[in-house]
Design an enzyme around this catalytic site. Structure first.
Site, mmCIF file in Angstrom:
data_model
loop_
_atom_site.group_PDB
_atom_site.id
_atom_site.type_symbol
_atom_site.label_atom_id
_atom_site.label_comp_id
_atom_site.label_asym_id
_atom_site.label_seq_id
_atom_site.Cartn_x
_atom_site.Cartn_y
_atom_site.Cartn_z
ATOM 1 N N SER A 22 0.806 -1.235 0.000
ATOM 2 C CA SER A 22 0.000 0.000 0.000
ATOM 3 C C SER A 22 0.836 1.282 0.000
ATOM 4 O O SER A 22 0.472 2.240 -0.698
ATOM 5 C CB SER A 22 -0.979 -0.002 1.178
ATOM 6 O OG SER A 22 -1.986 -0.975 0.945
ATOM 7 N N LYS A 71 -10.874 -5.535 10.170
ATOM 8 C CA LYS A 71 -11.863 -4.914 9.271
ATOM 9 C C LYS A 71 -13.272 -4.841 9.866
ATOM 10 O O LYS A 71 -14.033 -3.942 9.532
ATOM 11 C CB LYS A 71 -11.895 -5.641 7.924
ATOM 12 C CG LYS A 71 -10.659 -5.379 7.073
ATOM 13 C CD LYS A 71 -10.792 -6.008 5.707
ATOM 14 C CE LYS A 71 -9.548 -5.780 4.880
ATOM 15 N NZ LYS A 71 -9.694 -6.239 3.501
ATOM 16 N N ASN A 92 -12.466 -1.069 5.307
ATOM 17 C CA ASN A 92 -11.026 -1.106 5.032
ATOM 18 C C ASN A 92 -10.434 0.281 4.842
ATOM 19 O O ASN A 92 -9.240 0.418 4.620
ATOM 20 C CB ASN A 92 -10.733 -1.966 3.791
ATOM 21 C CG ASN A 92 -11.029 -1.226 2.505
ATOM 22 O OD1 ASN A 92 -12.037 -0.539 2.395
ATOM 23 N ND2 ASN A 92 -10.155 -1.336 1.520
ATOM 24 N N GLY A 133 -15.359 -17.076 3.892
ATOM 25 C CA GLY A 133 -14.799 -16.177 4.909
ATOM 26 C C GLY A 133 -15.205 -14.736 4.636
ATOM 27 O O GLY A 133 -16.076 -14.467 3.800
ATOM 28 N N GLY A 134 -14.554 -13.802 5.311
ATOM 29 C CA GLY A 134 -14.889 -12.380 5.195
ATOM 30 C C GLY A 134 -14.800 -11.848 3.776
ATOM 31 O O GLY A 134 -15.696 -11.142 3.292
ATOM 32 N N ALA A 135 -13.720 -12.219 3.068
ATOM 33 C CA ALA A 135 -13.531 -11.714 1.698
ATOM 34 C C ALA A 135 -14.607 -12.266 0.778
ATOM 35 O O ALA A 135 -15.210 -11.523 -0.008
ATOM 36 C CB ALA A 135 -12.147 -12.095 1.179
ATOM 37 N N TYR A 229 -2.532 -12.040 -4.720
ATOM 38 C CA TYR A 229 -1.597 -11.505 -5.730
ATOM 39 C C TYR A 229 -0.148 -11.908 -5.450
ATOM 40 O O TYR A 229 0.758 -11.551 -6.207
ATOM 41 C CB TYR A 229 -1.706 -9.970 -5.842
ATOM 42 C CG TYR A 229 -1.520 -9.257 -4.528
ATOM 43 C CD1 TYR A 229 -0.255 -8.952 -4.046
ATOM 44 C CD2 TYR A 229 -2.613 -8.890 -3.756
ATOM 45 C CE1 TYR A 229 -0.080 -8.312 -2.835
ATOM 46 C CE2 TYR A 229 -2.452 -8.240 -2.549
ATOM 47 C CZ TYR A 229 -1.187 -7.953 -2.090
ATOM 48 O OH TYR A 229 -1.029 -7.324 -0.886
ATOM 49 N N GLY A 250 -5.075 -10.926 -7.935
ATOM 50 C CA GLY A 250 -5.744 -9.838 -7.231
ATOM 51 C C GLY A 250 -4.989 -8.516 -7.167
ATOM 52 O O GLY A 250 -5.395 -7.616 -6.430
#
Length: 287
Positions: A22, A71, A92, A133-135, A229, A250
């Site tokens: 990031s 998150k 996020n 899951g969460g994603a 990724y 990704g």
């Protein structure tokens, strides 16, 4: 860029954050825009998320990204939560507002922009989604909202898939997500699907792991999109390609979720030219 008394700070909170790409996204954008802004990772110990958000408020940080495992945990610490983030149950991105932060979810719009950039369609598609899951929950919600005809949610434990399907179907008020066991892919209609890999299986250093190894599964996939990724090409992607399908990782999702956060914080629009420049820089990290 010279760091001085007027430099604004943004950053990433999570645990761990050492491997994040990031800063490359945001600091490159700041340089291209000529913004006096710096982006840094902030590791936050377990149980300290409220302290971290309070500290960020006190230090007048411009904005923060939030990664695992915070998150959902961060939501009670916020002044406001955007309706999409509330529906997904995950935040996020935090943007400064009077009296605290407002929480957003740029992951989903980031995924949508990434898929659009690769000419992958969601509307009217029948989609296989691996993991609950969460994603995956967020991806199921995105697919439902963007008009997917059907989402076959395949997971090791069917109960978990059922819970996600119920939540998403209730939220969008139509029966679009269908929960199934991983082994039940054989009962899917005889046709080819867009398949989205939404688990952490195959993430470096476990690059040879895959949720489903059966070649018969990949023969049913026209396009595979892996949210991972790193590594650059997962085993899931390799198996899709070996069966004649297109496969993507990704990294563009990471890019666009970052771009949307940057746009929120700075009230700007990032051009495709700027997005491509940042993407090339990210890609160079893997090659």
């Amino acid at each position: 860029m010279e760091i001085n008394g007027k430099t604004r700070t943004c950053g990433l909170i999570g645990n761990p954050v050492e491997h994040t790409l990031s800063p490359m996204i945001h600091n490159t954008l700041a340089k291209r825009f000529g913004h006096n802004l710096v982006y840094v990772p902030f590791p936050v110990e377990s149980g300290r998320i409220t302290d971290a958000v309070k500290g960020a408020e006190a230090l007048r940080l411009l904005g923060l990204n939030v990664t695992v495992p915070y998150k959902s945990e961060v939501i009670p610490c916020l002044r406001e939560v955007d309706s999409l983030a509330a529906a997904i149950g995950a935040v996020n991105t935090l943007a400064a507002v009077p009296g605290g932060f407002k929480g957003y979810n740029t992951d989903m719009e980031g995924l949508y922009r990434a898929m659009t950039a690769e000419h992958i369609q969601i509307a009217d598609e029948e989609i296989i989604l691996l993991g609950a899951g969460g994603a995956s929950r967020a991806v199921a919600y995105l697919c439902a909202v963007k008009g997917a005809k059907r989402v076959y949610l395949l997971n090791r434990t069917v109960e978990k898939a059922q819970k996600v399907a119920e939540e998403v179907n209730r939220s969008v008020e139509r029966q679009v997500v269908l929960p199934m066991a991983l082994s039940d892919f054989d009962s899917l209609p005889e046709r080819k699907f867009l398949a989205i890999q939404g688990t952490s299986v195959g993430l470096s250093p476990h690059a040879e792991d895959v949720v489903i190894a059966d070649e018969k599964f990949y023969a049913r996939v026209h396009t595979g999109f892996d949210l991972i990724y790193s590594p650059w090409e997962t085993r899931f992607m390799k198996l899709v390609k070996e069966s004649g399908g297109r496969a993507y990782n990704g990294l563009k999702m990471l890019l666009y979720q970052g771009i949307i956060a940057y746009e929120l914080w700075n009230e700007v629009k990032v051009s495709e030219e700027d997005a491509d420049a940042v993407y090339e820089k990210l890609k160079a990290h893997f090659h």
